[in-house]
Design a protein around this motif. Structure first.
Motif, mmCIF file in Angstrom:
data_model
loop_
_atom_site.group_PDB
_atom_site.id
_atom_site.type_symbol
_atom_site.label_atom_id
_atom_site.label_comp_id
_atom_site.label_asym_id
_atom_site.label_seq_id
_atom_site.Cartn_x
_atom_site.Cartn_y
_atom_site.Cartn_z
ATOM 1 N N THR A 1 -2.462 -2.248 5.127
ATOM 2 C CA THR A 1 -1.726 -1.845 3.940
ATOM 3 C C THR A 1 -0.509 -2.747 3.780
ATOM 4 O O THR A 1 -0.141 -3.495 4.698
ATOM 5 C CB THR A 1 -1.244 -0.385 4.046
ATOM 6 O OG1 THR A 1 -0.265 -0.286 5.097
ATOM 7 C CG2 THR A 1 -2.409 0.549 4.344
ATOM 8 N N ILE A 2 0.125 -2.649 2.635
ATOM 9 C CA ILE A 2 1.328 -3.440 2.400
ATOM 10 C C ILE A 2 2.408 -3.075 3.401
ATOM 11 O O ILE A 2 3.150 -3.939 3.895
ATOM 12 C CB ILE A 2 1.837 -3.222 0.961
ATOM 13 C CG1 ILE A 2 0.768 -3.663 -0.051
ATOM 14 C CG2 ILE A 2 3.125 -3.986 0.723
ATOM 15 C CD1 ILE A 2 1.087 -3.306 -1.482
ATOM 16 N N GLU A 3 2.510 -1.795 3.745
ATOM 17 C CA GLU A 3 3.515 -1.347 4.708
ATOM 18 C C GLU A 3 3.375 -2.059 6.051
ATOM 19 O O GLU A 3 4.366 -2.255 6.764
ATOM 20 C CB GLU A 3 3.410 0.174 4.918
ATOM 21 C CG GLU A 3 3.880 1.007 3.733
ATOM 22 C CD GLU A 3 2.847 1.130 2.624
ATOM 23 O OE1 GLU A 3 3.145 1.800 1.622
ATOM 24 O OE2 GLU A 3 1.739 0.559 2.751
ATOM 25 N N LYS B 1 7.411 -8.334 -5.438
ATOM 26 C CA LYS B 1 6.886 -7.134 -6.093
ATOM 27 C C LYS B 1 5.979 -6.352 -5.133
ATOM 28 O O LYS B 1 5.993 -5.124 -5.107
ATOM 29 C CB LYS B 1 6.112 -7.519 -7.353
ATOM 30 C CG LYS B 1 6.958 -8.107 -8.465
ATOM 31 C CD LYS B 1 7.880 -7.077 -9.077
ATOM 32 C CE LYS B 1 8.474 -7.548 -10.406
ATOM 33 N NZ LYS B 1 9.287 -8.762 -10.296
ATOM 34 N N VAL B 2 5.181 -7.058 -4.346
ATOM 35 C CA VAL B 2 4.303 -6.400 -3.376
ATOM 36 C C VAL B 2 5.137 -5.649 -2.343
ATOM 37 O O VAL B 2 4.861 -4.485 -2.018
ATOM 38 C CB VAL B 2 3.390 -7.430 -2.682
ATOM 39 C CG1 VAL B 2 2.724 -6.820 -1.450
ATOM 40 C CG2 VAL B 2 2.320 -7.923 -3.646
ATOM 41 N N ALA C 1 8.233 -4.589 -2.600
ATOM 42 C CA ALA C 1 8.959 -3.483 -3.222
ATOM 43 C C ALA C 1 8.053 -2.280 -3.444
ATOM 44 O O ALA C 1 8.495 -1.122 -3.330
ATOM 45 C CB ALA C 1 9.570 -3.932 -4.546
ATOM 46 N N LYS C 2 6.792 -2.528 -3.732
ATOM 47 C CA LYS C 2 5.837 -1.434 -3.953
ATOM 48 C C LYS C 2 5.728 -0.548 -2.713
ATOM 49 O O LYS C 2 5.494 0.666 -2.812
ATOM 50 C CB LYS C 2 4.472 -2.009 -4.308
ATOM 51 C CG LYS C 2 3.413 -0.970 -4.623
ATOM 52 C CD LYS C 2 2.094 -1.621 -4.991
ATOM 53 C CE LYS C 2 1.025 -0.573 -5.303
ATOM 54 N NZ LYS C 2 -0.281 -1.194 -5.659
ATOM 55 N N ALA C 3 5.926 -1.155 -1.545
ATOM 56 C CA ALA C 3 5.835 -0.408 -0.290
ATOM 57 C C ALA C 3 7.203 -0.034 0.259
ATOM 58 O O ALA C 3 7.312 0.411 1.409
ATOM 59 C CB ALA C 3 5.072 -1.235 0.743
ATOM 60 N N ALA D 1 -3.787 -6.969 -1.558
ATOM 61 C CA ALA D 1 -3.256 -6.580 -2.863
ATOM 62 C C ALA D 1 -3.383 -7.750 -3.824
ATOM 63 O O ALA D 1 -3.482 -8.913 -3.406
ATOM 64 C CB ALA D 1 -1.795 -6.151 -2.758
ATOM 65 N N SER E 1 -1.972 -9.085 -8.010
ATOM 66 C CA SER E 1 -0.866 -8.907 -8.952
ATOM 67 C C SER E 1 -1.201 -7.950 -10.083
ATOM 68 O O SER E 1 -0.322 -7.613 -10.882
ATOM 69 C CB SER E 1 -0.457 -10.265 -9.533
ATOM 70 O OG SER E 1 -1.572 -10.927 -10.116
ATOM 71 N N LEU F 1 1.184 -5.121 -11.133
ATOM 72 C CA LEU F 1 2.506 -5.374 -10.552
ATOM 73 C C LEU F 1 3.385 -6.245 -11.444
ATOM 74 O O LEU F 1 4.592 -6.052 -11.519
ATOM 75 C CB LEU F 1 2.371 -6.049 -9.186
ATOM 76 C CG LEU F 1 1.954 -5.184 -8.000
ATOM 77 C CD1 LEU F 1 1.847 -6.041 -6.755
ATOM 78 C CD2 LEU F 1 2.943 -4.046 -7.784
#
Length: 321
Positions: A128-130, A151-152, A154-156, A205, A207, A210
């Motif tokens: 995951t992005i996290e 942006k990626v 920040a989403k996480a 992920a 874009s 996003l």
């Protein structure tokens, strides 16, 4: 996974063109339009067909092409009066404006929704992005992938302080990704599509959803002021090239594949992603200005660009004929 040599094949001799002094400076009597291009999109197609040469010949204007691997060095050349026109993603103009470059937004286009991808190795523990926290994430600083990476994260709920930022242009990033020197890679098409097709690569992920993936045409400020009719002709002709290319995707796939060295099946992926439309070329619209100003504000707040920017200060508004 593709090799460094294969990655370099996407851009041919482009690296030589990224050294600013190698670009010829303008003569006092400007009769040549010096264009900076990258191996994708409408400008690459126009170079292959000679569309701009044919359009401008009647005005006594010749065209000189200079190839680049990414937007930052291209806009450095435009802003330093070594090029007259070029194409780039959304972030490079911010750095160019902050540096006081002599350039103007003169046109825009909309890229596919999933123009960028965040890649990891198939067997990577990053699911995951996290999971990017504490990992090495590579992208070209000052490029559109820089915006995508932010942006990626920040989403996480992550920021640059949560990862190790690795600033690499596409060829070097591709090699580092292959040998495991980096954990993840944020990159744009066609590099994204090439890597995505490799069974040893996994996409975490894209874009899509996003960011809007605006791309821009920029003109040298001095050249644009002296030759507004040439710039207007170029944008108009690029829109025609794009519309014709979109109407003949089979032919466009073949042509772009020949230009980039990317296999036709992978090239087709880049041209058929959601919202892909080569004909979406226009003079710089208000919608793009709103997007770009918001991006400039975000990058200033994050400390990525050193000063507050007013994007409208360098937007070209041609006079009605």
């Amino acid at each position: 996974m593709f090799t460094r040599r294969q990655t370099l094949g996407l851009i041919g001799a482009a690296a030589a063109s990224t050294i600013l002094p190698q670009v010829r400076t303008a003569s006092a009597a400007q009769t040549t339009l010096r264009i900076g291009w990258q191996k994708f999109g409408v400008l690459a197609l126009a170079r292959r067909t000679g569309a701009l040469e044919k359009r401008l010949e009647a005005k006594g204007v010749s065209v000189e092409w200079n190839e680049f691997t990414s937007g930052p060095p291209l806009l450095e050349a435009v802003g330093a009066d070594a090029l007259d026109f070029g194409v780039t993603g959304d972030v490079p103009p911010l750095f160019a404006q902050a540096a006081g470059g002599n350039l103007l937004y003169v046109g825009a286009y909309r890229g596919p929704a999933a123009f960028h991808g965040l890649l990891v190795h198939k067997d990577s523990p990053i699911q995951t992005i996290e999971d990017l926290k504490g990992k090495k994430l590579a992208y070209k600083r000052g490029s559109s992938a820089h915006n995508f990476a932010l942006k990626v994260l920040a989403k996480a709920g992550l920021s640059l302080s949560d990862i190790t930022e690795v600033d690499l242009p596409p060829p070097d990033a591709g090699a580092a990704f292959k040998n495991g020197a980096i954990d993840a890679w944020a990159i744009w098409d066609p590099f994204f599509a090439v890597a995505e097709a490799d069974p040893q690569t996994r996409v975490v992920a894209t874009s899509e959803g996003l960011l809007d993936n605006w791309g821009y045409f920029l003109g040298n400020g001095t050249f644009t002021a002296a030759h507004p009719e040439i710039i207007a002709d170029v944008i108009d002709e690029l829109a025609k090239v794009g519309a014709a290319a979109q109407a003949d995707l089979d032919g466009t796939v073949k042509t772009l594949s020949e230009i980039t060295g990317v296999p036709a099946d992978i090239t087709r992926v880049t041209l058929t992603r959601s919202q892909a439309d080569l004909g979406k070329v226009s003079l710089f619209p208000d919608q793009a200005l709103t997007y770009q100003q918001a991006l400039a504000d975000d990058f200033y707040k994050l400390g990525v660009v050193p000063k507050q920017l007013n994007v409208s200060d360098i937007v070209w508004r041609p006079k009605a004929s």
